[in-house]
Enzyme design. Structure first.
Site, mmCIF file in Angstrom:
data_model
loop_
_atom_site.group_PDB
_atom_site.id
_atom_site.type_symbol
_atom_site.label_atom_id
_atom_site.label_comp_id
_atom_site.label_asym_id
_atom_site.label_seq_id
_atom_site.Cartn_x
_atom_site.Cartn_y
_atom_site.Cartn_z
ATOM 1 N N CYS A 15 -14.811 24.110 2.576
ATOM 2 C CA CYS A 15 -15.808 23.682 3.559
ATOM 3 C C CYS A 15 -15.542 22.248 3.989
ATOM 4 C CB CYS A 15 -17.225 23.794 2.991
ATOM 5 S SG CYS A 15 -17.564 22.599 1.683
ATOM 6 N N CYS A 18 -16.712 19.504 1.315
ATOM 7 C CA CYS A 18 -15.820 19.089 0.228
ATOM 8 C C CYS A 18 -14.623 18.325 0.775
ATOM 9 C CB CYS A 18 -15.387 20.279 -0.627
ATOM 10 S SG CYS A 18 -14.283 21.435 0.185
ATOM 11 N N ASP A 396 0.329 25.736 40.420
ATOM 12 C CA ASP A 396 1.429 25.275 41.258
ATOM 13 C C ASP A 396 2.319 26.478 41.577
ATOM 14 O OD1 ASP A 396 3.097 23.166 42.456
ATOM 15 O OD2 ASP A 396 4.524 23.793 40.921
#
Length: 704
Positions: A15, A18, A396
């Site tokens: 996570c 931590c 383009d």
């Protein structure tokens, strides 16, 4: 110890909380100037005087394994079973102790029951408690703090079984999160393992086998059929077909011969070839891809910034609310203390934002990893989210919608000049130009074996053409605007120009100030994939597609109708393309611009999302684009849009789901309908489902 910038590969990091703890711990080590965690790529970058052992120990305090990259320690030694499955073993041991204690309690052995339950709590919750106490000292109220307070509270009121199960569920949640997150990160680990670690070289007339780190620029490698190419280079002998899927995502092999570029990790399929190395191992295209993807996975998306801000306010508020729930009813309404303390503890667990804090990063990790595997580099969560809400895309023409290699189709001399003389003068002028149309004229002259005279005083006329002196006469070559400026009469060839333009060709006039010598037409072949890509962009939810080109109106219209774009802007100079992007932004909101990443750099930079196409081996385009399509394959653009839209939906689903679970359980807690066990189980289920939902992004396929 040495002063350097060291990157540590991390494992077991489940996570963002931590990750922040590891970052803070390492930052406080003596001699460390800066420590930065990349949660997405799961690595730690440390700058300063680095003691590797201390860095590793600080990471281990958060249950994270750190391994220095490029440092000869024990990184090549396989992990033991215990090291590889440490989290699972801890969770399993805590569960076994709980079950043994619970069974003994049913048999009446209360002391043994409490003893085993306490052991289960200590073993399963030691890592969480250590992180929680560290967070409290730093006033960092993360989920470890909430869980630690809740377990200590349950411990204090004698809710042994609930405390043990909460610890087990939380440990199980972390273990499953680590496992599923590592699976999401495997796309990058797979990239890192693509290139071979050794190659066969020719040195002093002999074949030798060397590690790639020992190979130098200009060394010549021998690559046999079926072998992977170890380094970027240029073929100097032989020809073969090469599978470039690892770099460009192309499913079909590409024919390669002498002078063609090849990339590390691609596969030589047929003939034996010799390749002169052009880049060191750390500078190969594959190495750049890995570096850019790792950086991208660590960048914070806008949704993640919202979650971080929300969590900083949310967690302290929840702690205060839990205290009020535990204290107010017994103090002021005569309620039972143990009941309301229990509910306050349940609220702390319910409020743990485990699922919420990983809801955005795990989706970003999965999406960027999937894109990289399929030849698309997305530079970060911000661009992924931006691409997910686009309604219009500007493209383009040259090199994007067309092949980018125009060829001469028509030569129409005038005023008594022969076709050969016409081509001789025009090619003499154009060989000093870098424009693709000029290159087409020079190639035609070379094919016709025309000896070109010298052109003196050459100069390019931006957006219009060029001029120079051939055999003492000053000639001009360019579009009709150039000759209108010169006030040269072009009436006699006007119908031919209109015909050529209506056929989708670019017509260039050759002449002097006094007279026209003729007109030459050049056409750039439209890519086979362009029409399909435009159709699939619309299926993916793009409302408007706009072609930008320097071609005249008639040519632009013919190509636009052939490809199927909704709008076109013609006769644009480079600065006009920037203005066109700004105008389109005012008209449609956020705009993506697709180009080659070099000539279109200003327009790409002006757009909300700059997409460069066909950039394999082009370092400048790789670095400057927000999104890079490695191959000259425009069909990867609809895939990118679909993936981006799916990611935005996925993040929203995760946020709503995790918040919904939290709010629902908190509502059930106050009247006493939700126990500690129910709340802890809901937390586990929410975190795992969020990760599994995000991993669905790995399944999105470019061909569907």
């Amino acid at each position: 110890m040495e002063t350097l910038r060291t990157t540590y590969m991390l494992s077991g990091m489940h996570c963002a909380g931590c990750a922040a703890q590891v970052e803070q711990r390492v930052s406080e080590l003596p001699g460390v100037m800066k420590a930065t965690i990349n949660f997405g790529a799961s690595n730690l970058i440390v700058e300063g005087v680095v003691n590797h052992d201390k860095v590793i120990k600080e990471a281990e305090k958060e249950g994270v394994t750190a391994k220095p990259m490029g440092v000869k320690m024990d990184e090549d030694v396989p992990k033991s079973f215990v090291q590889a499955h440490k989290d699972s073993i801890i969770t399993g041991a805590a569960t076994v102790l709980f079950l043994a204690g619970w069974l003994l309690g049913l048999s009446g052995y209360k002391v043994a029951e409490v003893t085993l339950l306490v052991l289960s709590i200590v073993i399963g919750g030691y890592k969480t408690a250590r992180s929680g106490l560290y967070g409290l000292r730093k006033l960092n109220f993360d989920m470890n703090v909430l869980m630690t307070i809740a377990v200590i509270g349950a411990f204090a009121i004698g809710a042994w079984i609930e405390a043990a199960l909460v610890v087990i569920f939380f440990s199980l949640s972390n273990t499953l999160s680590v496992y599923t997150l590592e699976k999401a990160r495997n796309s990058i680990k797979a990239l890192m393992g693509l290139a071979p670690r050794e190659a066969t070289l020719i040195r002093n007339g002999q074949e030798i086998r060397l590690d790639v780190e020992e190979i130098q620029i200009d060394d010549v490698m021998i690559v046999k059929p079926g072998e992977k190419i170890a380094m970027d280079g240029v073929i100097v002998k032989g020809a073969s077909s090469v599978n470039q899927a690892a770099i460009t995502g192309e499913s079909m092999p590409v024919e390669k011969g002498i002078g063609d570029e090849v990339f590390a990790a691609t596969i030589n399929q047929q003939g034996s070839i010799q390749v002169k190395v052009t880049k060191r191992v750390e500078d190969t295209t594959l190495a750049k891809i890995i570096h850019l993807v790792q950086e991208a996975q660590g960048q914070r998306a806008k949704s993640q910034e919202y979650i971080d801000k929300f969590s900083k306010i949310y967690t302290p508020v929840v702690i205060v609310l839990a205290v009020l729930i535990a204290v107010v009813p017994p103090l002021f309404f005569g309620s039972v203390w143990s009941d309301w303390i229990y509910r306050g503890l349940a609220l702390l667990i319910a409020a743990c934002p485990c699922a919420l804090v990983i809801s955005s990063p795990v989706s970003i990790i999965s999406a960027i990893g999937n894109a990289a595997k399929n030849g698309v580099l997305i530079k970060g969560g911000v661009f992924l989210e931006e691409a997910g809400v686009l309604k219009a895309i500007a493209l383009d023409k040259t090199g994007t919608l067309t092949v980018g290699r125009p060829e001469v189709t028509d030569i129409i001399p005038a005023n008594g000049v022969s076709e050969r003389e016409f081509l001789e003068i025009s090619a003499a002028l154009e060989r000093y130009s870098e424009h693709p149309l000029a290159a087409a004229i020079v190639r035609r002259a070379e094919r016709d074996k025309i000896v070109l005279p010298e052109a003196e005083d050459f100069s390019a006329i931006t957006g219009k053409g060029a001029q120079g002196t051939v055999n003492g006469v000053t000639y001009y070559i360019g579009n009709p605007r150039l000759f209108n400026d010169l006030e040269t009469d072009i009436h006699q060839i006007q119908k031919e120009i209109e015909r050529l333009q209506n056929e989708g060709k670019t017509a260039m006039i050759l002449g002097t100030k006094e007279r026209v010598i003729g007109v030459i037409a050049v056409a750039d072949e439209v890519r086979e994939s362009s029409k399909q890509a435009i159709a699939r962009l619309k299926e993916a939810g793009i409302k408007r597609t706009i072609m930008l080109t320097g071609d005249n109106q008639a040519t632009a219209k013919a190509i636009a109708e052939k490809i199927g774009v909704d709008e076109y802007r013609a006769e644009l100079l480079p600065e006009d393309k920037v203005a066109a992007v700004v105008e389109l932004q005012r008209k449609y909101g956020k705009i993506a611009m697709v180009g080659d990443g070099i000539n279109d750099a200003p327009a790409l930079a002006t757009s909300n999302v700059g997409v460069a196409m066909g950039v394999a081996g082009t370092d400048a385009a790789l670095e400057t684009a927000d999104i890079a399509l490695m191959a000259d394959d425009l069909t990867k653009l609809p895939f990118t849009i679909r993936l981006s839209r799916a990611t935005v939906r996925n993040i929203k689903q995760n946020i709503w789901f995790s918040n919904g679970i939290n709010i629902l359980t908190m509502i059930l807690i106050v009247p006493g309908y939700a126990s500690l066990l129910f709340v802890a189980l809901a937390d586990v289920v929410a975190a795992v489902l969020v990760v599994l939902n995000a991993m669905r992004l790995l399944k999105i396929n470019p061909t569907k």
